[in-house]
Design a protein around this motif. Structure first.
Motif, short mmCIF file in Angstrom:
data_model
loop_
_atom_site.label_atom_id
_atom_site.label_comp_id
_atom_site.label_asym_id
_atom_site.label_seq_id
_atom_site.Cartn_x
_atom_site.Cartn_y
_atom_site.Cartn_z
N LYS A 1 55.37 58.45 18.44
CA LYS A 1 55.39 58.18 17.52
C LYS A 1 53.67 59.00 17.10
N VAL A 2 54.21 59.96 16.10
CA VAL A 2 52.83 60.85 16.26
C VAL A 2 51.45 60.63 15.08
N HIS A 3 50.29 59.66 15.73
CA HIS A 3 49.27 59.91 15.31
C HIS A 3 48.43 60.46 14.64
N ALA A 4 47.87 62.08 15.25
CA ALA A 4 47.59 63.43 14.81
C ALA A 4 48.55 64.57 15.48
N ALA A 5 47.99 65.14 14.59
CA ALA A 5 48.82 66.54 14.22
C ALA A 5 48.05 67.68 14.56
N SER A 6 47.78 68.48 14.39
CA SER A 6 47.40 69.93 14.25
C SER A 6 48.38 71.23 14.50
N ILE A 7 47.28 71.82 13.38
CA ILE A 7 48.01 72.81 12.75
C ILE A 7 46.96 74.39 13.96
N ASN A 8 47.70 75.35 14.31
CA ASN A 8 47.11 76.42 14.66
C ASN A 8 47.90 77.75 14.30
N PRO A 9 47.16 78.27 14.30
CA PRO A 9 47.74 80.04 14.22
C PRO A 9 48.86 80.41 14.12
N ILE B 1 73.56 82.07 10.89
CA ILE B 1 71.74 82.16 10.32
C ILE B 1 71.48 81.66 9.77
N GLY B 2 70.04 80.89 10.11
CA GLY B 2 69.59 79.54 8.67
C GLY B 2 69.42 78.19 9.29
N GLN B 3 70.45 78.24 9.99
CA GLN B 3 70.56 76.76 10.83
C GLN B 3 69.18 76.13 11.31
N GLU B 4 68.34 77.09 11.69
CA GLU B 4 66.97 75.83 11.94
C GLU B 4 66.21 74.56 11.05
N PHE B 5 66.47 75.42 9.52
CA PHE B 5 66.34 74.89 8.82
C PHE B 5 67.17 73.69 8.71
N PRO B 6 66.56 72.65 7.98
CA PRO B 6 64.68 72.23 7.59
C PRO B 6 63.65 72.73 8.85
N LEU B 7 62.79 73.66 9.23
CA LEU B 7 62.05 73.17 10.22
C LEU B 7 61.09 72.52 9.86
N THR B 8 60.28 72.02 11.42
CA THR B 8 58.91 71.45 10.74
C THR B 8 58.29 72.27 12.28
N LEU B 9 57.14 72.03 11.29
CA LEU B 9 56.12 73.07 12.16
C LEU B 9 54.62 72.06 13.13
N GLY B 10 53.98 72.30 13.43
CA GLY B 10 53.35 71.96 14.38
C GLY B 10 53.40 71.47 15.86
N ARG B 11 52.36 72.12 16.86
CA ARG B 11 52.54 71.84 18.02
C ARG B 11 52.23 70.24 18.92
N ASP B 12 50.27 70.32 18.23
CA ASP B 12 49.91 69.54 18.91
C ASP B 12 50.28 68.04 18.79
N VAL B 13 50.36 67.37 19.73
CA VAL B 13 50.40 65.78 18.86
C VAL B 13 49.92 64.83 20.42
N SER B 14 49.32 63.70 19.21
CA SER B 14 48.77 62.61 20.17
C SER B 14 49.31 61.72 19.95
N GLY B 15 49.74 60.30 20.83
CA GLY B 15 50.52 59.70 19.61
C GLY B 15 50.63 58.26 20.76
N VAL B 16 51.58 57.67 20.95
CA VAL B 16 52.56 56.66 21.78
C VAL B 16 53.58 56.88 21.82
N VAL B 17 54.11 56.56 23.32
CA VAL B 17 55.57 56.70 23.43
C VAL B 17 56.09 55.45 23.18
N MET B 18 57.45 55.41 22.08
CA MET B 18 58.41 54.88 21.47
C MET B 18 59.76 54.33 22.73
N GLU B 19 60.13 55.60 23.26
CA GLU B 19 61.42 55.00 23.60
C GLU B 19 61.46 56.56 25.17
#
Length: 361
Positions: free
Chosen positions: A76-84, A110-128
């Motif tokens: 469960k994402v509590h915080a994320a950040s954006i990188n270049p 081609i195009g099957q990767e969409f919808p694509l969620t960006l963001g690499r960093d995460v800090s949060g809590v393990v749910m499962e």
């Protein structure tokens, strides 16, 4: 601190190999899921095509992630950040190579990767947790950097391999923790995994960092100082105070004059970390000690760009030729020339968490 060391040893000696073996043979568990199929959805920032900022779309109907492999966890994402890298991925940079990683057998259109969620960093809590995950349990506070070929962290929940996840430093809030993993792991990869530096051999070494005021540069400065190196940082003058506070011994303002001329007044270096690329790779290696094992490592590589422009086969051939010729040229000049990449690793994050808890980062 001893608890963190114990956790690292447990992972290294007993638990991680089992998870790594599961990764090495995914075909055995392809149809195993410890997470029941859901019809539920979650909010996320996604893109449906590559382009400028306008392609970003907020949705409340992104499918909830599902565990498909027994070594995975849902966070469960509590915080994320954006990188270049998120900005360049939004524009389509590296799409061919990343899609090859997502679908190595080219089974999808081609195009099957969409919808694509960006963001690499995460800090949060393990749910499962997946069936083979024993290092984590639901409720654990964790941090991670998710590889760019996976769905990202700008969402309410994200799935990651347990090998990519680490227990979050207790001294950091989720917001603070989310700012570190991607740049920290990239710097760690360049300095330690590729460059061979560590806390046992770095004392007294002279290191030059080009682009020292960015995320990777600021983390690398702190890491090198924690290992006992002498750091010369190249950045703009308005960032000089920042890098000095982080421990840089010498600071060169690239806006105040020719950097090469300013470097001539300093002793030669044992290591160069280049976060800038371009023309710097032509002159920076000249300031390394010759025939001493000195190493130049750059984080600016032609791999993804070549594949985007030339296709997978021709792009890989061109990249191999370019990297090989440059490495040979600089080896003949008495220095090592290497490329580094981001590497997702929970074990590296364990080591970084220990330095954070010790107040060295």
């Amino acid at each position: 601190m001893e608890v963190l060391k114990t956790l690292v040893l447990r992972r290294t000696r007993g638990l991680c190999p089992g998870r790594c073996r599961a990764l090495a043979r995914p075909w055995r568990v392809r149809h195993i899921s410890t997470s029941a199929s859901r019809n539920t959805v979650m909010p996320a920032w996604v893109i449906d095509k590559y382009g400028p900022n306008e392609v970003l779309r907020f949705t409340k109907n992104m499918m909830f992630p599902v565990i498909y492999y027994p070594n995975e966890v849902i966070i469960k994402v509590h915080a994320a950040s954006i990188n270049p890298i998120d900005v360049t991925m939004r524009s389509g940079y590296g799409a061919r190579a990343l899609n090859m990683k997502r679908d190595p057998l080219i089974l999808k259109n081609i195009g099957q990767e969409f919808p694509l969620t960006l963001g690499r960093d995460v800090s949060g809590v393990v749910m499962e947790c997946g069936l083979s995950v024993t290092y984590f349990k639901p409720g654990d506070q964790v941090w991670a950097a998710v590889p760019p070929w996976k769905q990202g962290t700008l969402s309410e929940f994200v799935v990651a391999s347990a090998n990519e996840v680490s227990l979050k430093p207790k001294s950091l809030t989720h917001t603070e923790a989310a700012s570190l993993p991607y740049v920290a792991l990239t710097a760690w990869s360049a300095l330690s995994k590729v460059g061979g530096l560590n806390d046992k051999n770095c004392s007294g070494k002279r290191v030059l960092i080009l682009g020292a005021s960015g995320g990777i540069g600021t983390f690398a400065t702190q890491l090198l100082k924690a290992w006992g190196a002498h750091v010369t940082a190249v950045c703009s003058g308005d960032a000089a105070d920042l890098v000095k506070k982080l421990g840089a011994d010498d600071v060169i303002d690239y806006k105040s004059g020719n950097v090469e001329e300013q470097l001539k007044s300093l002793k030669l270096f044992d290591f160069v970390l280049d976060n800038v690329g371009g023309g710097t790779e032509d002159w920076a290696p000249k300031y390394l000690k010759k025939w001493s094992g000195a190493t130049y490592v750059t984080l600016v590589t032609p791999f993804l760009l070549n594949i985007d422009h030339l296709g997978i086969a021709d792009g890989m051939v061109q990249t191999g030729f370019t990297m090989g010729s440059k490495a040979l040229k600089h080896f003949c000049q008495g220095v090592h020339y290497r490329w580094a990449f981001f590497m997702a690793s929970g074990i590296y994050l364990d080591n970084i968490a220990e330095l954070v808890e010790a107040g060295k980062i």
